[in-house]
Design an enzyme around this catalytic site. Structure first.
Site, PDB file in Angstrom:
ATOM      1  N   LYS A 149       0.013   9.360 -30.263  1.00 24.71           N
ATOM      2  CA  LYS A 149       1.256  10.106 -30.011  1.00 24.71           C
ATOM      3  C   LYS A 149       1.462  10.151 -28.504  1.00 24.71           C
ATOM      4  CE  LYS A 149       3.580  14.169 -31.884  1.00 24.71           C
ATOM      5  NZ  LYS A 149       4.863  13.544 -32.165  1.00 24.71           N
ATOM      6  N   GLU A 182       8.473   4.252 -40.471  1.00 28.04           N
ATOM      7  CA  GLU A 182       8.647   5.712 -40.420  1.00 28.04           C
ATOM      8  C   GLU A 182      10.012   6.035 -39.833  1.00 28.04           C
ATOM      9  OE1 GLU A 182       5.917   7.606 -37.660  1.00 28.04           O
ATOM     10  OE2 GLU A 182       6.038   5.935 -36.256  1.00 28.04           O
TER      11      GLU A 182
HETATM   12  N1  PXG Z   1       6.269   9.928 -36.661  1.00 31.26           N
HETATM   13  C1  PXG Z   1       6.530  10.090 -35.353  1.00 31.26           C
HETATM   14  C2  PXG Z   1       6.847   8.918 -34.518  1.00 31.26           C
HETATM   15  C3  PXG Z   1       6.495  11.384 -34.816  1.00 31.26           C
HETATM   16  O1  PXG Z   1       6.745  11.565 -33.518  1.00 31.26           O
HETATM   17  C4  PXG Z   1       5.975  12.253 -37.002  1.00 31.26           C
HETATM   18  C5  PXG Z   1       5.999  10.955 -37.472  1.00 31.26           C
HETATM   19  C6  PXG Z   1       5.627  13.361 -37.929  1.00 31.26           C
HETATM   20  O2  PXG Z   1       4.343  13.875 -37.627  1.00 31.26           O
HETATM   21  P1  PXG Z   1       3.955  15.395 -37.865  1.00 31.26           P
HETATM   22  O3  PXG Z   1       2.528  15.462 -37.493  1.00 31.26           O
HETATM   23  O4  PXG Z   1       4.840  16.217 -36.971  1.00 31.26           O
HETATM   24  O5  PXG Z   1       4.192  15.683 -39.276  1.00 31.26           O
HETATM   25  C7  PXG Z   1       6.220  12.480 -35.642  1.00 31.26           C
HETATM   26  C8  PXG Z   1       6.199  13.866 -35.094  1.00 31.26           C
HETATM   27  C9  PXG Z   1      10.440  16.190 -31.398  1.00 31.26           C
HETATM   28  C10 PXG Z   1       9.280  16.254 -32.301  1.00 31.26           C
HETATM   29  O6  PXG Z   1      10.545  17.027 -30.516  1.00 31.26           O
HETATM   30  C11 PXG Z   1       8.774  15.109 -32.842  1.00 31.26           C
HETATM   31  C12 PXG Z   1       7.678  15.183 -33.679  1.00 31.26           C
HETATM   32  C13 PXG Z   1       7.110  16.384 -33.973  1.00 31.26           C
HETATM   33  C14 PXG Z   1       7.624  17.525 -33.427  1.00 31.26           C
HETATM   34  C15 PXG Z   1       8.736  17.475 -32.584  1.00 31.26           C
HETATM   35  O7  PXG Z   1      11.273  15.307 -31.561  1.00 31.26           O
HETATM   36  N2  PXG Z   1       7.224  14.015 -34.170  1.00 31.26           N
END
Ligand code: PXG
Length: 289
Positions: A149, A182
């Site tokens: 991430k 995704e």
């Molecule tokens: N794929 C990607 C590329 C992400 O960035 C998820 C899947 C989902 O992962 P989680 O662990 O959150 O279920 C993410 C998560 C934002 C923001 O501010 C982005 C995410 C999480 C929280 C806030 O855009 N991405």
């Protein structure tokens, strides 16, 4: 708002990093987005574990131990009297010279922003999202693992912009082979004939924490879940599609590239999953106060 930077708290106007921070110069760093519900931090350990794994994968040393970072996160929420909100935690490579080598960065910078959250409009959940697949392919796992991430989100930002250009509210990104990877910041699930399908991580998805929770909730409801490579076709002919993410939680998709999904309204399994997720987020987590 009081923002944590390297052990000190700053007012928002004074919370600044150097223009020589490699997080800014190169997107060199990692982050997490974490939710706070009813004064409790949801899945805090899981997010911290993923942060340390992301950092390890890019040879970035987090200058705090797991327990120190956990304590700092809770304290950042406490100082801001956060009951319901959003934590954005960043570890950047830190201040260095203009060259891209991290050798010039002696110490990583740790930032914790504990803020109010801007929720998606309510009707996204009641009516569901119109989704488009993006022309830009998700970063190849062999180039930069989507499991990291990282602060380099340009690929996802391109997807997001392209979705908007198509009039969609969210985008689904495909990998280089054309298989579903995704969303721009969420994972994808497809329901077909009573079974849930989601792409495996190696298809180019982040190992989402909400994805894991959704799989566990489904298992608890007796709904079989299978990790398989999916094609656009599988989205077109799905009975239901939903996206999962910390920000979005569980959110229905009702249209994909102009085709209605199922009958074009949020499906019954998706709605059950949304309810179960809401119950879970309000019932567990690391207490702040
Ligand atoms: N794929 C990607 C590329 C992400 O960035 C998820 C899947 C989902 O992962 P989680 O662990 O959150 O279920 C993410 C998560 C934002 C923001 O501010 C982005 C995410 C999480 C929280 C806030 O855009 N991405």
């Amino acid at each position: 708002m009081q923002i944590y930077i390297d052990g000190q708290y700053f007012d928002e106007a004074d919370a600044k990093v150097s223009v020589f921070d490699h997080g800014l110069l190169y997107g060199d760093g990692v982050f997490e987005g974490i939710r706070v519900y009813s004064g409790r931090i949801f899945k805090l350990d899981e997010h911290l574990e993923r942060l340390y794994d992301s950092a390890k994968a890019i040879l970035l040393k987090v200058p705090l131990s797991f327990d120190e970072l956990k304590a700092a996160t809770i304290e950042a929420c406490r100082r801001n009297k956060l009951k319901d909100g959003y934590i954005r935690m960043l570890v950047t490579r830190g201040k260095g010279s203009l060259g891209l080598s991290p050798d010039s960065c002696p110490r990583a910078t740790v930032i914790i922003i504990a803020a109010e959250i801007e929720l998606y409009p309510r009707e996204y959940y009641t009516k569901g999202l119109r989704v488009a697949t993006a022309p830009t392919r998700r970063t190849a796992p062999a180039a930069l693992s989507p499991s990291v991430k990282s602060l380099n989100y340009l690929n996802n930002v391109m997807g997001k912009i392209e979705g908007k250009l198509c009039g969609a509210q969210e985008v689904i990104m495909l990998n280089e082979q054309g298989y579903v990877a995704e969303g721009s910041g969420d994972n994808v699930f497809v329901l077909k004939k009573g079974t849930l399908f989601t792409p495996p991580i190696f298809a180019g998805a982040l190992g989402g924490i909400t994805r894991r929770v959704a799989m566990d909730l489904a298992a608890g409801m007796g709904i079989p879940v299978s990790e398989v490579t999916l094609m656009r076709y599988d989205l077109f002919v799905a009975d239901e599609v939903f996206l999962t993410g910390t920000g979005a939680e569980i959110i229905p998709a009702v249209e994909i590239d102009g085709r209605p999904i199922g009958d074009g309204t949020p499906g019954p399994i998706t709605r059950r999953m949304m309810e179960a997720y809401a119950k879970l987020t309000r019932g567990e987590g690391t207490p702040i106060f």
